[in-house]
Design a protein around this motif. Structure first.
Motif, short mmCIF file in Angstrom:
data_model
loop_
_atom_site.label_atom_id
_atom_site.label_comp_id
_atom_site.label_asym_id
_atom_site.label_seq_id
_atom_site.Cartn_x
_atom_site.Cartn_y
_atom_site.Cartn_z
N VAL B 146 0.96 -1.32 0.10
CA VAL B 146 0.12 0.03 0.02
C VAL B 146 0.91 1.18 0.16
CG1 VAL B 146 -1.88 1.35 1.27
CG2 VAL B 146 -1.94 -1.13 1.01
N GLN B 147 0.94 2.09 -1.11
CA GLN B 147 1.75 3.06 -1.20
C GLN B 147 0.96 4.25 -0.89
OE1 GLN B 147 4.29 3.18 -4.51
NE2 GLN B 147 4.12 1.08 -5.31
N GLN B 148 1.62 5.27 0.05
CA GLN B 148 1.28 6.65 -0.25
C GLN B 148 1.65 7.31 -1.14
OE1 GLN B 148 1.42 8.98 3.45
NE2 GLN B 148 2.79 10.16 2.48
N ILE B 149 1.21 8.03 -2.03
CA ILE B 149 1.59 9.11 -3.12
C ILE B 149 0.84 10.40 -2.72
CG2 ILE B 149 1.45 7.20 -4.78
CD1 ILE B 149 -1.03 8.57 -6.12
N LEU B 150 1.90 11.30 -3.21
CA LEU B 150 1.40 12.67 -3.04
C LEU B 150 1.26 13.17 -4.45
CD1 LEU B 150 3.49 13.68 0.05
CD2 LEU B 150 1.11 13.48 -0.08
N PHE B 151 -0.02 13.51 -5.03
CA PHE B 151 0.08 13.93 -6.44
C PHE B 151 -0.23 15.33 -6.62
CE2 PHE B 151 -4.85 13.97 -7.09
CZ PHE B 151 -5.11 13.18 -5.68
N PRO B 152 0.07 16.20 -7.53
CA PRO B 152 -0.08 17.48 -7.85
C PRO B 152 -1.42 17.60 -8.05
CG PRO B 152 1.38 16.50 -9.62
CD PRO B 152 1.00 15.46 -8.61
N SER B 153 -1.96 18.67 -7.32
CA SER B 153 -3.39 19.01 -7.79
C SER B 153 -3.39 20.63 -7.97
CB SER B 153 -4.49 18.66 -6.71
OG SER B 153 -5.55 19.32 -6.79
N ASN B 235 -25.93 20.56 0.41
CA ASN B 235 -25.24 21.15 -0.89
C ASN B 235 -24.20 20.70 -1.45
OD1 ASN B 235 -27.51 23.07 0.01
ND2 ASN B 235 -26.10 23.69 1.56
N PHE B 236 -24.02 19.23 -1.65
CA PHE B 236 -22.76 18.92 -2.04
C PHE B 236 -22.60 19.04 -3.56
CE2 PHE B 236 -20.00 15.59 -3.41
CZ PHE B 236 -19.04 15.46 -2.52
N ASP B 237 -21.37 19.64 -3.88
CA ASP B 237 -21.20 19.90 -5.54
C ASP B 237 -20.19 18.86 -5.69
OD1 ASP B 237 -20.33 20.64 -7.73
OD2 ASP B 237 -19.56 22.74 -7.14
N ILE B 238 -20.31 18.00 -6.59
CA ILE B 238 -19.36 16.90 -7.05
C ILE B 238 -18.02 17.54 -7.86
CG2 ILE B 238 -20.21 16.30 -9.23
CD1 ILE B 238 -19.24 13.73 -6.55
N THR B 239 -18.32 18.72 -8.57
CA THR B 239 -17.59 19.10 -9.50
C THR B 239 -15.95 19.22 -8.84
OG1 THR B 239 -19.30 20.49 -10.31
CG2 THR B 239 -16.99 20.97 -11.11
N PRO B 240 -15.86 19.86 -7.97
CA PRO B 240 -14.22 20.10 -7.32
C PRO B 240 -13.60 18.21 -7.19
CG PRO B 240 -15.53 21.36 -5.76
CD PRO B 240 -16.75 20.47 -6.74
N PHE B 241 -14.34 17.37 -6.58
CA PHE B 241 -13.88 16.17 -6.39
C PHE B 241 -13.60 15.67 -7.67
CE2 PHE B 241 -14.14 11.49 -5.75
CZ PHE B 241 -12.92 11.34 -5.48
N GLN B 242 -14.64 15.67 -8.65
CA GLN B 242 -14.55 15.06 -9.99
C GLN B 242 -13.34 15.57 -10.65
OE1 GLN B 242 -18.28 14.76 -12.14
NE2 GLN B 242 -17.34 15.94 -13.67
N THR B 243 -12.96 16.89 -10.76
CA THR B 243 -11.94 17.48 -11.37
C THR B 243 -10.60 16.97 -10.61
OG1 THR B 243 -13.19 19.43 -11.71
CG2 THR B 243 -10.62 19.60 -11.73
N THR B 282 -19.62 8.47 -12.44
CA THR B 282 -19.56 7.45 -13.58
C THR B 282 -20.74 8.04 -14.52
OG1 THR B 282 -21.16 6.16 -12.36
CG2 THR B 282 -18.98 5.55 -12.42
N ILE B 283 -21.76 8.68 -14.19
CA ILE B 283 -22.66 9.17 -15.01
C ILE B 283 -22.35 10.30 -15.85
CG2 ILE B 283 -24.83 10.49 -15.07
CD1 ILE B 283 -25.96 8.63 -12.85
N ASN B 284 -21.44 11.28 -15.21
CA ASN B 284 -20.94 12.28 -15.75
C ASN B 284 -19.78 12.01 -16.87
OD1 ASN B 284 -22.60 13.89 -14.36
ND2 ASN B 284 -20.96 14.70 -12.93
N LYS B 285 -18.93 10.95 -16.25
CA LYS B 285 -17.84 10.78 -17.21
C LYS B 285 -17.77 9.29 -17.72
CE LYS B 285 -15.81 14.72 -16.51
NZ LYS B 285 -15.33 15.69 -17.64
N PRO B 286 -18.67 8.98 -18.44
CA PRO B 286 -18.86 7.46 -19.05
C PRO B 286 -17.61 7.08 -19.66
CG PRO B 286 -20.42 8.86 -20.19
CD PRO B 286 -19.82 9.77 -18.93
N GLU B 287 -16.87 8.07 -20.05
CA GLU B 287 -15.58 7.52 -21.07
C GLU B 287 -14.36 7.22 -20.15
OE1 GLU B 287 -16.77 10.69 -20.57
OE2 GLU B 287 -15.64 12.31 -20.52
#
Lengths: 370, 370
Positions: B146-153, B235-243, B282-287
């Motif tokens: 199990v690797q901890q990674i730190l990815f740039p956001s 008022n959850f907005d999925i956009t930030p996490f989806q990005t 998955t509905i927003n980004k089926p690709e």
């Protein structure tokens, strides 16, 4: 003031001391960077004072273990909203400190703070910003990974856990092989300490990004195979852990990671009890390690080492509030005897993680040079 | 007894319920397997009763949040040695439970237990042995890392943490590439949940060792980019996490791990809030994803999905103490509409991790078959 000064001089208390109990407290307190998400307390101000707030409406007494040693830590006072608040009587040393709270005689963690394994329990942790905190900050640089591995250990009849730091690019540079530092925690801590409290991975990421060191792998595992209670160190037997490390972990790491699997590319270092382990194992098994580092963890004498030619580096360090003279004189003696010995004293810190973060930062550029 | 039965039926309380409050308690209590090293309490007996012991000599009241809901959990009684003890009024459900203690009105963790991130705080955890615990046991089999990674956001202006499970042999089989499951935690939890509470890595290790599944990578990251407090979900907005997930994490994982970087070899699953996120993304980004799994986290309707041909699997699950009828009927509707839909109901469990451990165990063999 004079009375305080004498008392303080008698206590070898490090961060728990109060340097200037009568100074004016700046009201620029901010949440500690080690708080749980969204938690406002504990807080630290620019001078290093810590302020605590604990909700326990029906409690009769709430104390925090941080503060002036021998005076029961920091006593909190009850406010009208049922919460208990208090500020340390003086500034704490820079860096990381373990603590806990005492509620009506029971020992608990601060619900506001993250927990860190020390003293054979998960303790609360607080971070006092340091003038040199940049070297262990999380920055926008390429990051290595910290891998949890479970390696088979026949001698202890289980799978044991270790954490392996692989430097940035490890997965991409498939032909590159790396030296390895085996890095041990102190008494009462475990294999999580060097990354959680010590930020070893961030220290490495930052030094690699700045070109200060050549990348190497770090392996951190649990150094206590037998005794976990107080008193266990008196009769400490290195054999079980030495078997795990040398006969089980090293072969596993060499088989599963792209290491340079020879003595000259293998180092061992440890803090406090981990230094004691490092000293004993490197003396017992000189064919495995070429670079040795003891951080607040004792010293080598020239006569400890049978074959001087096998030792490429001896690094000894401690905080200025520990016993720097012992480290310095041992280093001088080793140098006179022809060893490549280096000492480092962390200014203004005691037997705590800021000393060891800085020690790793000083040690890393010296490793695997020759 | 009858009165109890009615009260219990009205509460959707899961593990917090008492099944048979009047049964004889077996005195075969053993320390919970999730205790801190060397700690004797909390304990669990063979029937699933939990017993607690808290030292707080001067406290007036100590309670444990586990127990019969609506009755204040389990009240502990003070003994002559200053410690407080008590046993739940009935057996708990099999598996993992979060809890905390209340000392004189303040919420703290049990000093005897390990902590797990849930409810937006590090909570105490206790493990009730389950009849099927073998599938998530630590065994002498090859273990993945199990690797901890730190990815740039860029979108959140920081390096974000994720954990990546790589299967046994990942480092040795340098030519092998793997499918990837993106696996999300629930509300108030974080990226540590699926390995710490869920034992996802051990579930995978065991299934791979038994030849039940073909190895794949699992990526777990933090699914809450904005609100961490109660009420935030409204008022959850999925956009930030989806990005973060789609534009930042997936490209990073595909660039740094040996993945099969296409839609048909990428799955997304989540529990509770993570199921809600999985459904929306998955509905927003089926690709991006071909295999979808919601664990106690809602259902899909056929009309949610624009292009049926892109969906290889829809897996819906929950505990029998949740709403199994909703999961079953949604699955039937999806099947009628021509989807490869599978439902799973975890017997005797509620909205807790035993449901999700079992769900992962049922899901894994169905992934990446076609």
């Amino acid at each position: 003031m004079k009375y305080y000064a004498i008392v303080l001089a008698l206590l070898s208390c490090g961060s728990l001391c109060v340097a200037q109990p009568s100074q004016q407290i700046s009201e620029d307190f901010k949440p500690s960077t080690l708080n749980q998400p969204g938690q406002e307390y504990p807080q630290v101000n620019s001078q290093g004072y810590a302020r605590f707030k604990i909700l326990a409406p029906q409690a009769d007494s709430v104390r925090v273990s941080l503060g002036l040693r021998g005076r029961g830590g920091t006593k909190l006072s009850k406010g009208e909203d049922g919460s208990w608040m208090g500020t340390t009587a003086g500034p704490l040393d820079e860096g990381f400190h373990y603590y806990h709270i005492i509620v009506d005689g029971g020992k608990f963690n601060d619900p506001g703070a993250l927990n860190f394994y020390g003293s054979v329990r998960w303790e609360s942790g607080i971070e006092v910003p340091a003038h040199d905190q940049d070297f262990y900050a999380l920055k926008d640089v390429p990051h290595g990974n910290v891998q949890q591995i479970l390696f088979p250990s026949k001698s202890t009849h289980t799978s044991r856990r270790a954490f392996v730091y692989t430097p940035p690019g490890y997965d991409k540079n498939q032909s590159t092989r790396y030296p390895v530092l085996y890095l041990q925690h102190g008494w009462g801590e475990d294999e999580t300490a060097w990354t959680n409290q010590g930020r070893a991975n961030l220290i490495m990421d930052n030094m690699i990004a700045e070109g200060k060191i050549k990348p190497f792998i770090i392996v951190m595992t649990y150094g206590m195979t037998n005794e976990i209670k107080f008193g266990g160190l008196r009769n400490f037997d290195i054999t079980p852990f030495q078997t795990v490390l040398v006969d089980e972990l090293i072969p596993y790491v060499d088989a599963n990671f792209r290491t340079i699997a020879d003595q000259s590319h293998r180092a061992m270092a440890g803090l406090s009890m981990g230094g004691m382990e490092t000293r004993t194992i490197t003396i017992n098994k000189p064919e495995f390690f070429s670079h040795y580092a003891l951080m607040s963890g004792g010293v080598y004498k020239p006569e400890d080492i049978k074959d001087k030619s096998k030792v490429k580096l001896i690094f000894l360090s401690c905080g200025s509030k520990e016993r720097p003279d012992g480290v310095k004189s041992a280093t001088a003696t080793l140098k006179e005897a022809g060893f490549n010995a280096v000492s480092y004293i962390s200014e203004g810190t005691a037997h705590e993680f800021q000393t060891w973060r800085r020690s790793l930062y000083e040690l890393a550029p010296l490793l695997f040079k020759n």
